[in-house]
Design a protein around this motif. Structure first.
Motif, PDB file in Angstrom:
ATOM      1  N   THR A   6       0.852  -1.179   0.000  1.00  0.00           N
ATOM      2  CA  THR A   6       0.000   0.000   0.000  1.00  0.00           C
ATOM      3  C   THR A   6       0.892   1.234   0.000  1.00  0.00           C
ATOM      4  O   THR A   6       1.798   1.355   0.831  1.00  0.00           O
ATOM      5  N   PRO A   7       0.712   2.203  -0.932  1.00  0.00           N
ATOM      6  CA  PRO A   7       1.639   3.332  -1.080  1.00  0.00           C
ATOM      7  C   PRO A   7       1.786   4.164   0.192  1.00  0.00           C
ATOM      8  O   PRO A   7       2.871   4.537   0.583  1.00  0.00           O
ATOM      9  N   THR A   8       0.699   4.480   0.831  1.00  0.00           N
ATOM     10  CA  THR A   8       0.767   5.311   2.031  1.00  0.00           C
ATOM     11  C   THR A   8      -0.079   4.689   3.122  1.00  0.00           C
ATOM     12  O   THR A   8      -1.034   3.963   2.861  1.00  0.00           O
ATOM     13  N   ASP A 229      -1.380 -11.198  -7.126  1.00  0.00           N
ATOM     14  CA  ASP A 229      -1.417 -10.990  -8.575  1.00  0.00           C
ATOM     15  C   ASP A 229      -2.682 -10.250  -8.999  1.00  0.00           C
ATOM     16  O   ASP A 229      -2.648  -9.419  -9.911  1.00  0.00           O
ATOM     17  N   ALA A 230      -3.803 -10.556  -8.341  1.00  0.00           N
ATOM     18  CA  ALA A 230      -5.091  -9.952  -8.711  1.00  0.00           C
ATOM     19  C   ALA A 230      -5.358  -8.649  -7.962  1.00  0.00           C
ATOM     20  O   ALA A 230      -6.250  -7.887  -8.342  1.00  0.00           O
ATOM     21  N   GLY A 231      -4.597  -8.395  -6.902  1.00  0.00           N
ATOM     22  CA  GLY A 231      -4.825  -7.211  -6.082  1.00  0.00           C
ATOM     23  C   GLY A 231      -5.958  -7.360  -5.086  1.00  0.00           C
ATOM     24  O   GLY A 231      -6.337  -6.403  -4.405  1.00  0.00           O
ATOM     25  N   LYS A 232      -6.502  -8.556  -4.971  1.00  0.00           N
ATOM     26  CA  LYS A 232      -7.600  -8.836  -4.045  1.00  0.00           C
ATOM     27  C   LYS A 232      -7.739 -10.345  -3.906  1.00  0.00           C
ATOM     28  O   LYS A 232      -7.236 -11.102  -4.747  1.00  0.00           O
ATOM     29  N   PRO A 233      -8.417 -10.819  -2.851  1.00  0.00           N
ATOM     30  CA  PRO A 233      -8.631 -12.264  -2.723  1.00  0.00           C
ATOM     31  C   PRO A 233      -9.424 -12.832  -3.897  1.00  0.00           C
ATOM     32  O   PRO A 233     -10.412 -12.233  -4.338  1.00  0.00           O
ATOM     33  N   VAL A 234      -8.976 -13.960  -4.414  1.00  0.00           N
ATOM     34  CA  VAL A 234      -9.663 -14.644  -5.511  1.00  0.00           C
ATOM     35  C   VAL A 234      -9.696 -16.137  -5.200  1.00  0.00           C
ATOM     36  O   VAL A 234      -8.915 -16.641  -4.399  1.00  0.00           O
ATOM     37  N   ASP A 257      -5.997  -8.046   3.918  1.00  0.00           N
ATOM     38  CA  ASP A 257      -5.823  -6.600   4.115  1.00  0.00           C
ATOM     39  C   ASP A 257      -4.575  -6.313   4.953  1.00  0.00           C
ATOM     40  O   ASP A 257      -3.797  -5.403   4.642  1.00  0.00           O
ATOM     41  N   LEU A 258      -4.362  -7.100   6.006  1.00  0.00           N
ATOM     42  CA  LEU A 258      -3.177  -6.909   6.845  1.00  0.00           C
ATOM     43  C   LEU A 258      -1.907  -7.402   6.143  1.00  0.00           C
ATOM     44  O   LEU A 258      -0.859  -6.743   6.189  1.00  0.00           O
TER      45      LEU A 258
END
Length: 519
Positions: A6-8, A229-234, A257-258
């Motif tokens: 996460t950038p910030t 890879d997907a940026g979210k749970p899949v 998320d953590l």
């Protein structure tokens, strides 16, 4: 692969992280859980040029870290919730952890398990005082029944990983590691649904942000890597069976998320590499780690192939509830995982003295396995295992040497079909199966599974090949061949879908083509 960061960090993120930190520091898990040892592994440390330590969660009363999260969850229940009892769907360590936690607090626990669950696991849960309900032929069916009981009986559902209270309980493992080895450089954490990794990562990064926290997944159930890879749970299409303690199709929403914020990297390892780590753990500690429990050490082995050295690395032995019948598989595969054995298909002339000349070409190397049956007047295919002393580089050099001596060589060292089935079936070539199609299946271990298979497929198409193996899990591995005419293919695949078992076509697999197919 590198974890996506996460950038910030927002104020909300910081507040959440501090909340987890405080709760982990104050978690009451030591009413029942032990502060487990951190054992130095001298032999492996010398081999890898790093100081390697093992966090011994096998020392918990249920031989797994799962007790921590389950107990912390139950401690937060209201009196009314305790009165109605708790429930979970599990066929593994979460079931035992919850059963013991509930017993210690005087709470009735109900565990819903598939009917395929090995009897030893059912008995272990009952031993801790929980009620066991055997429902459904798969975990998904057991989970659905569990959720229905939650509504009908007003029981509290205790998730195995995707729950803040559970994450807090598991995070106490990270707290202990920093207390036991303040100058640790990296912590390697097995990943299934992500509860242990999330708890350790969020704690460690608040206290010692310089410490790397690295997740380790089984290659055939890498739901965290898929989520990165997907940026979210899949959802994964399917998961492997060997490391059943981490055989999860989808990483948790809260855990991801953590992990996405605080985990540095994720490594995937093969079943053979896990077997090698089980062997290493046994040789160092005389403890037999379960496959999921050996994941972290397998991850360290892979990490050290490109590490600078002289680091202090911790692997978490997350559990030691090994099914005894799985040991045969581990013994078969550990040398492949250590890269101390290669498996080849080699074509040699069908004439006197060919085997002797082939052995001479090996330059004195030890043959660990040799399978052959006459099938052609001019040439023969042999399935051969060869011991190595210098790993993958020596394997490549050996292939080059054999090819320079005019041998046709196929490297089957990483071919799962060859190692699981074909090596036991050499010589099974049929002269009559010109339209044979080959498939691998995962058979659920319940009465009627084979009959269901035969009723769906065997009555309509001739079964030309069948090989079954099981190593004590809830599913067996089946290789089956069918004679399918070109005009029957659509109907055949429709019946495959109706079968309801996991399957994959293997007709083009080189091991099958070399040893079992009609040539």
């Amino acid at each position: 692969m590198e974890a996506q960061k996460t950038p910030t960090s927002t104020q909300q993120d910081q507040d959440l992280a501090l909340s987890y930190l405080r709760r982990i520091m104050m978690a009451p898990v030591y009413d029942i859980a032990k502060e487990t040892e951190l054992s130095f592994l001298p032999k492996i440390s010398t081999q890898l040029n790093n100081d390697v330590y093992l966090k011994r969660e096998d020392q918990q009363p249920v031989h797994s870290f799962k007790l921590r999260g389950a107990y912390n969850k139950l401690q937060g229940l209201t009196p009314e919730q305790r009165q109605h009892g708790v429930i979970a769907a599990s066929a593994g360590n979460h079931a035992q952890g919850l059963a013991l936690a509930a017993k210690s607090l005087g709470v009735q626990a109900t565990i819903v398990m598939p009917i395929t669950t090995p009897e030893i696991k059912v008995n272990n849960v009952r031993h801790f005082g929980a009620e066991v309900r055997l429902i459904g032929k798969s975990f998904n069916e057991a989970q659905q029944a569990c959720l229905e009981f939650v509504e009908q009986e007003q029981k509290t559902f205790v998730p195995p990983f995707d729950d803040p209270d559970v994450i807090v309980g598991q995070g106490t493992v990270g707290k202990e590691i920093l207390q036991q080895l303040a100058d640790v450089d990296a912590i390697f954490v097995p990943v299934g649904g992500g509860g242990l990794l999330a708890g350790i990562a969020v704690y460690v990064k608040q206290i010692a942000p310089q410490v790397k926290v690295i997740g380790v997944e089984a290659e055939d159930s890498a739901c965290l890597k898929a989520a990165f890879d997907a940026g979210k749970p899949v959802d994964l299409d399917n998961v492997g069976l060997f490391a059943d303690g981490v055989a999860v199709k989808r990483i948790g929403e809260q855990t991801f998320d953590l992990i996405n914020k605080y985990c540095d990297d994720v490594i995937t390892v093969t079943s053979d590499e896990i077997c090698a780590a089980i062997k290493e753990t046994f040789e160092q500690t005389r403890v037999i780690a379960e496959p999921a429990g050996a994941l972290s050490l397998a991850g360290i082995n892979k990490y050290c192939q490109n590490s600078p050295g002289n680091e202090k690395l911790v692997a978490i032995l997350s559990g030691a509830n090994m099914n005894f019948h799985s040991l045969r598989y581990v013994s078969e595969r550990c040398e492949l995982g250590e890269q101390k054995e290669a498996v080849f298909s080699v074509t040699i002339p069908e004439q006197k003295g060919s085997f002797r000349r082939f052995c001479q070409a090996l330059g004195g190397r030890v043959i660990t396995e040799f399978n052959y049956r006459f099938s052609d007047a001019n040439q023969a295919n042999i399935f051969v295992g060869i011991r190595l002393s210098e790993g993958a580089q020596e394997r490549r050099e050996l292939i080059a040497t054999l090819e320079a001596n005019d041998y046709q060589v196929q490297d089957l060292t990483d071919n799962e079909l060859a190692k699981l089935h074909v090596r036991y079936m050499i010589g099974g070539t049929s002269q009559n199966t010109t339209q044979e199609r080959l498939f691998s299946f995962e058979f659920p271990e319940y009465p009627g599974a084979l009959e269901n298979f035969l009723n769906t497929l065997g009555e309509l198409w001739n079964i030309s090949l069948f090989h079954y193996r099981n190593h004590g899990s809830a599913f067996g591995q089946v290789l089956a061949g069918f004679e399918v005419n070109d005009n029957e293919q659509q109907e055949f695949f429709e019946h495959l879908q109706d079968l309801g078992y996991e399957w994959a076509e293997e007709t083009d697999n080189p091991a099958y083509q070399a040893f079992l197919n009609h040539r």
